[in-house]
Design a protein around this motif. Structure first.
Motif, mmCIF file in Angstrom:
data_model
loop_
_atom_site.group_PDB
_atom_site.id
_atom_site.type_symbol
_atom_site.label_atom_id
_atom_site.label_comp_id
_atom_site.label_asym_id
_atom_site.label_seq_id
_atom_site.Cartn_x
_atom_site.Cartn_y
_atom_site.Cartn_z
ATOM 1 N N LYS A 288 0.833 -1.204 0.000
ATOM 2 C CA LYS A 288 0.000 0.000 0.000
ATOM 3 C C LYS A 288 0.863 1.246 0.000
ATOM 4 N N TRP A 289 0.198 2.374 -0.275
ATOM 5 C CA TRP A 289 0.760 3.719 -0.190
ATOM 6 C C TRP A 289 -0.095 4.483 0.825
ATOM 7 N N HIS A 290 0.536 5.269 1.716
ATOM 8 C CA HIS A 290 -0.262 6.026 2.681
ATOM 9 C C HIS A 290 0.451 7.329 3.040
ATOM 10 N N LEU B 257 -2.498 10.665 12.816
ATOM 11 C CA LEU B 257 -2.084 9.304 12.510
ATOM 12 C C LEU B 257 -3.103 8.508 11.711
ATOM 13 N N ILE B 258 -4.218 9.136 11.350
ATOM 14 C CA ILE B 258 -5.120 8.539 10.367
ATOM 15 C C ILE B 258 -4.701 9.098 9.015
ATOM 16 N N PRO B 259 -4.302 8.255 8.065
ATOM 17 C CA PRO B 259 -3.810 8.789 6.789
ATOM 18 C C PRO B 259 -4.891 9.567 6.049
ATOM 19 N N PHE B 260 -4.500 10.677 5.446
ATOM 20 C CA PHE B 260 -5.481 11.438 4.656
ATOM 21 C C PHE B 260 -5.656 10.817 3.266
ATOM 22 N N TYR B 261 -4.746 9.875 2.926
ATOM 23 C CA TYR B 261 -4.909 9.109 1.686
ATOM 24 C C TYR B 261 -4.232 7.762 1.900
ATOM 25 N N GLU B 262 -4.895 6.700 1.448
ATOM 26 C CA GLU B 262 -4.351 5.349 1.580
ATOM 27 C C GLU B 262 -4.927 4.497 0.456
ATOM 28 N N VAL B 263 -4.052 3.759 -0.214
ATOM 29 C CA VAL B 263 -4.522 2.886 -1.282
ATOM 30 C C VAL B 263 -3.718 1.588 -1.230
ATOM 31 N N GLY C 35 4.745 0.641 -12.010
ATOM 32 C CA GLY C 35 5.638 1.123 -13.043
ATOM 33 C C GLY C 35 6.672 2.075 -12.462
ATOM 34 N N GLU C 36 7.395 2.735 -13.355
ATOM 35 C CA GLU C 36 8.439 3.663 -12.900
ATOM 36 C C GLU C 36 7.842 4.883 -12.203
ATOM 37 N N LYS C 37 6.660 5.316 -12.640
ATOM 38 C CA LYS C 37 5.980 6.457 -12.041
ATOM 39 C C LYS C 37 4.662 5.987 -11.433
ATOM 40 N N VAL C 38 4.411 6.415 -10.202
ATOM 41 C CA VAL C 38 3.147 6.098 -9.525
ATOM 42 C C VAL C 38 2.521 7.415 -9.090
ATOM 43 N N THR C 39 1.301 7.666 -9.542
ATOM 44 C CA THR C 39 0.630 8.936 -9.276
ATOM 45 C C THR C 39 -0.619 8.713 -8.451
ATOM 46 N N HIS C 40 -0.817 9.576 -7.464
ATOM 47 C CA HIS C 40 -2.011 9.529 -6.615
ATOM 48 C C HIS C 40 -2.691 10.890 -6.618
ATOM 49 N N GLN C 41 -4.007 10.892 -6.748
ATOM 50 C CA GLN C 41 -4.799 12.112 -6.572
ATOM 51 C C GLN C 41 -5.265 12.133 -5.125
ATOM 52 N N VAL C 42 -4.676 13.002 -4.333
ATOM 53 C CA VAL C 42 -4.948 13.030 -2.896
ATOM 54 C C VAL C 42 -5.700 14.310 -2.539
ATOM 55 N N THR C 43 -6.445 14.256 -1.449
ATOM 56 C CA THR C 43 -7.116 15.443 -0.931
ATOM 57 C C THR C 43 -6.495 15.798 0.406
ATOM 58 N N ILE C 44 -5.774 16.898 0.419
ATOM 59 C CA ILE C 44 -5.052 17.319 1.622
ATOM 60 C C ILE C 44 -5.993 18.111 2.526
ATOM 61 N N LEU D 4 4.084 13.293 5.290
ATOM 62 C CA LEU D 4 4.857 12.055 5.250
ATOM 63 C C LEU D 4 4.189 11.082 4.286
ATOM 64 N N GLY D 5 4.933 10.634 3.286
ATOM 65 C CA GLY D 5 4.459 9.606 2.366
ATOM 66 C C GLY D 5 5.181 8.303 2.640
ATOM 67 N N VAL D 6 4.436 7.187 2.680
ATOM 68 C CA VAL D 6 5.019 5.882 2.990
ATOM 69 C C VAL D 6 4.617 4.887 1.905
ATOM 70 N N TRP D 7 5.602 4.144 1.424
ATOM 71 C CA TRP D 7 5.399 3.099 0.413
ATOM 72 C C TRP D 7 5.750 1.766 1.044
ATOM 73 N N ASP D 8 4.747 0.934 1.317
ATOM 74 C CA ASP D 8 4.962 -0.375 1.930
ATOM 75 C C ASP D 8 5.213 -1.422 0.852
ATOM 76 N N VAL D 9 6.358 -2.069 0.946
ATOM 77 C CA VAL D 9 6.715 -3.125 -0.001
ATOM 78 C C VAL D 9 5.989 -4.413 0.393
ATOM 79 N N TYR D 10 5.583 -5.181 -0.600
ATOM 80 C CA TYR D 10 4.763 -6.378 -0.372
ATOM 81 C C TYR D 10 5.576 -7.578 0.082
ATOM 82 N N ASP D 11 6.718 -7.814 -0.547
ATOM 83 C CA ASP D 11 7.451 -9.058 -0.317
ATOM 84 C C ASP D 11 8.724 -8.893 0.501
#
Length: 261
Positions: A123-125, A146-152, A160-169, A179-186
């Motif tokens: 996920k991304w949060h 601590l509740i993310p304003f965007y999470e997917v 892909g090489e570019k990952v885009t998110h439409q977020v509402t701040i 703070l943006g966090v990218w959780d790796v799956y494996d």
């Protein structure tokens, strides 16, 4: 016998050189891995671009802010959020004026990650500092909502090489940190990027960084702010756009600023 010894020495020397080149290649590959937030520009990326200075090693590796996942739970220590658990400790310095800021407005924004290694993703949060946070204190969990304003969730998909998110701040004014966090799956790890943001405020007498009521939507020019190419400001009732990095250069009189409205 001497010739045999020389031949063996050359053989061992050749093997050593090949091994050294191999390990250098592997090390370079590891350093080149992973990713960072390129839009809006993260603290680490602005170090690479030398807008932020005295950053330590992150200026060569903004893509390497990797640490155990699990945020906002037990993952990285408080006070080491910006550095991904101390990976690049210089990033944890925190004062109101230590870091260059990017100008944003609350509401819908586009965030883009640039990935140098396309890890399968859980996920991304994204998180933002509280309205009453203290910019002169270390970044801790108490400073953030601590509740993310965007999470997917990506469910293990490989991006892909570019990952885009439409977020509402959420609504904010002045200086805040995202703070943006990218959780790796494996793997057990995630990538942590902070963004230093200047949000426009509201009012009839705008101060630096607040929108000009004569030209809504853009912050007033501030001689102490750092602006990047594409940033727009208001000055004397007009809107100017920066052509490249600038600070302290007055719109309307410096060539770095282009009149757009």
């Amino acid at each position: 016998m001497q010739r045999l010894f020389q031949d063996k020495s050359l053989k061992y020397l050749g093997t050593s050189i090949v091994s050294l080149v191999f390990f250098m290649f592997v090390g370079l590959g590891a350093a080149a891995a992973h990713g960072y937030i390129e839009q809006p520009k993260s603290r680490g990326l602005l170090c690479k671009e030398q807008v932020n200075t005295n950053c330590g090693g992150v200026q060569w590796e903004p893509q390497s802010l990797e640490a155990p996942k699990g945020f906002p739970g037990a993952s990285i220590p408080d006070g080491e959020i910006a550095s991904a658990g101390g990976t690049f400790p210089e990033l944890d310095a925190q004062t109101a004026d230590r870091w260059a800021k990017v100008n944003l407005n609350s509401g819908v924004n586009t965030f883009t990650w640039h990935l140098t290694a396309k890890h399968a993703t859980t996920k991304w949060h994204y998180y933002i500092t509280k309205p009453d946070w203290n910019p002169n204190q270390p970044l801790t969990r108490d400073q953030f909502e601590l509740i993310p304003f965007y999470e997917v969730y990506d469910g293990g998909a490989r991006p892909g090489e570019k990952v885009t998110h439409q977020v509402t701040i959420p609504e904010r004014t002045g200086y805040h940190v995202i703070l943006g966090v990218w959780d790796v799956y494996d793997t057990a790890n995630a990538f942590y990027n902070v963004i230093d943001v200047n949000f426009g405020g509201e009012g009839t007498n705008p101060g630096p960084g607040e929108p000009d009521p004569e030209v809504p939507g853009y912050p007033a020019w501030d001689a102490n702010n750092v602006y990047l190419g594409g940033d727009k400001v208001t000055y004397n009732g007009k809107v100017y756009q920066a052509k490249w990095w600038t600070t302290g250069e007055t719109p309307g009189s410096a060539g770095v600023w282009e009149l757009v409205e």
